[in-house]
Design an enzyme around this catalytic site. Structure first.
Site: not given
Length: 335
Positions: A13, A65, A95, A134, A166, A206-207, A229
Site C-alpha cells: 500500500m 514490490q 495499480c 500482482k 485482485h 486480494n480484494g 485496508r
C-alpha cells in the site's frame, strides 16, 4: 529452509506499508508475508536506495514490490532487492492511479502481456528468489475471462507460479484508486476458474476481504489471501487470521506490542527517524476497546509527536487502561 508460504499476506500500500508499518505488522502476525509499498525502478536506480530498501530482519518473509515496464531496469532493481535480502520480487500489474498510467506501468501492463513476460524473464534471470506478479482481472469494463486467462498463461510460460489476484477489474479512466478498490464488482469465481486452469500455481486472493472470517474463508478456497485496508484500519485482524491458520502461534498481547514498539521507536529516533511516521500504523491497534478514540487522538497529536518522545506510546496505553477500568465501561479483551 522453510518453504515459502503465501497463506496470509499484507498488501503493498503506497504511503502505508513502509518498514515501520511492516515491523508493527510482524508483531501481530509472525507468519504473514509482508510486502513493501510499490517502489518504482527509477526511485531505486536514481534515488536513495537505503531509504527505500532498508528493513528490520524480523520482517522476514518480506517481498519487494516493483513498479516499472522496462525489463533491464526491473532486472537491475530486482538485483538490488536480492542484495538487500528480500525474499521475493513482485511486479505490480494492478495499480490504476494516474501517476502509474503516465509511467505506462501498473494495471496498464495487463494490456501488454508480451512485455510483462519479457519483464518477468529479465527479473527471473537476475535473481534466485521467487518473482511473482500482482494483477487485476481485466481492464475497464471488459469482463472477458479469456483476457485474464491469456494474461496469466503468458506469464505462466515464463516459469512464474505465484499470482496475487485482485478480484476486480481496473478502470483506468473515470475512477480514482479508492473507487477502483470499491466500485468494480468482485468476481471471486473468476479467480477460482484461474485456479482450476492453472492447478500447479499459487493463487492468492486480494480484494474485498474486510474481516477475519472472510479472510479465513478465502484462505480455504484459494492458496492464500492478501489483506490491505483491513490490516491498516483494524490491524488485529492479522492476529485473528494467524490464530486460525497457525493455531499453535503465540501472539503478543497489546501490552507486549506497546513495549516492543516503544523499544523500536527509541532505536529509530536515535537514527533520526521522526516519531510521527512510526506511530501511524498503531492508531487502529485498540479499535473496539474502551478509550480507543483518546488513544488515536494522543498518538496523532502534532505537538506531542514533535517532541519525538517514545514515551508517548506508554502514556497513550496508560490512558487506555484507565478508560477500560472506568465505571460502566466494558473493555474488549486484548488478544
Amino acid at each position: 529452509m522453510t518453504a515459502p508460504d503465501w497463506r496470509l499476506c499484507v498488501a503493498p500500500m503506497i504511503d502505508v506499508t513502509d518498514r515501520h508499518c511492516r515491523y508493527f505488522h510482524r508483531l501481530l502476525a509472525p507468519h504473514a508475508r509482508l510486502y513493501t509499498e510499490m517502489i518504482t525502478t527509477g526511485a531505486l536506480l536514481h534515488g536513495n536506495v537505503e531509504r527505500h530498501l532498508d528493513f528490520d530482519e524480523t520482517e522476514h518473509p518480506v517481498a519487494l514490490q516493483l513498479g516499472g515496464s522496462e525489463p533491464a531496469a526491473l532486472a537491475a532493481a530486482a538485483r538490488l532487492g536480492r542484495q538487500w535480502g528480500y525474499d521475493e520480487i513482485n511486479l505490480n500489474c494492478g495499480c490504476p492511479s494516474e501517476r502509474v498510467q503516465r509511467g505506462a506501468f501498473g494495471a496498464c501492463l495487463m494490456a501488454e502481456p508480451d512485455l510483462v513476460a519479457d519483464c518477468m524473464k529479465a527479473m527471473q534471470d537476475a535473481v534466485d528468489i521467487p518473482v511473482t506478479v500482482k494483477h487485476r482481472l481485466g481492464l475497464d469494463y471488459d469482463d472477458s475471462y479469456a483476457f485474464v486467462r491469456d494474461f496469466v498463461g503468458k506469464i505462466y510460460d515464463t516459469g512464474c507460479r505465484v499470482f496475487v489476484v485482485h478480484a476486480r477489474n481496473a478502470v483506468l479512466k473515470g475512477l480514482s484508486p479508492k473507487d477502483n478498490r470499491e466500485i468494480p464488482p468482485l468476481r471471486y469465481e473468476v479467480v477460482e476458474q484461474l485456479k482450476r486452469d492453472f492447478p500447479d500455481c499459487v493463487m492468492v486472493l486480494n480484494g474485498g476481504l474486510a474481516d477475519a472470517a472472510q479472510a479465513v474463508e478465502g484462505a480455504a478456497r484459494f492458496d492464500g489471501v492478501m489483506l490491505g485496508r483491513a490490516a491498516w484500519h483494524t490491524p488485529r485482524v492479522l492476529s485473528e487470521v494467524s490464530l486460525r491458520l497457525w493455531p499453535s502461534t503465540r501472539l503478543p498481547s497489546d501490552a507486549q506490542v506497546v513495549d516492543a514498539m516503544m523499544e523500536y521507536t527509541a532505536r529509530q529516533i536515535a537514527r533520526g527517524v521522526p516519531l510521527r511516521v512510526m506511530l501511524r500504523p498503531m492508531l487502529g491497534l485498540v479499535n473496539n476497546q474502551s478509550g480507543a478514540r483518546s488513544w488515536r487522538r494522543l498518538l496523532s497529536d502534532p505537538g506531542r509527536l514533535a517532541e519525538n518522545d517514545p514515551g508517548l506510546i506508554y502514556e497513550a496505553w496508560r490512558n487506555l487502561r484507565s478508560a477500560a477500568r472506568a465505571p460502566g465501561d466494558v473493555a474488549q479483551p486484548a488478544i
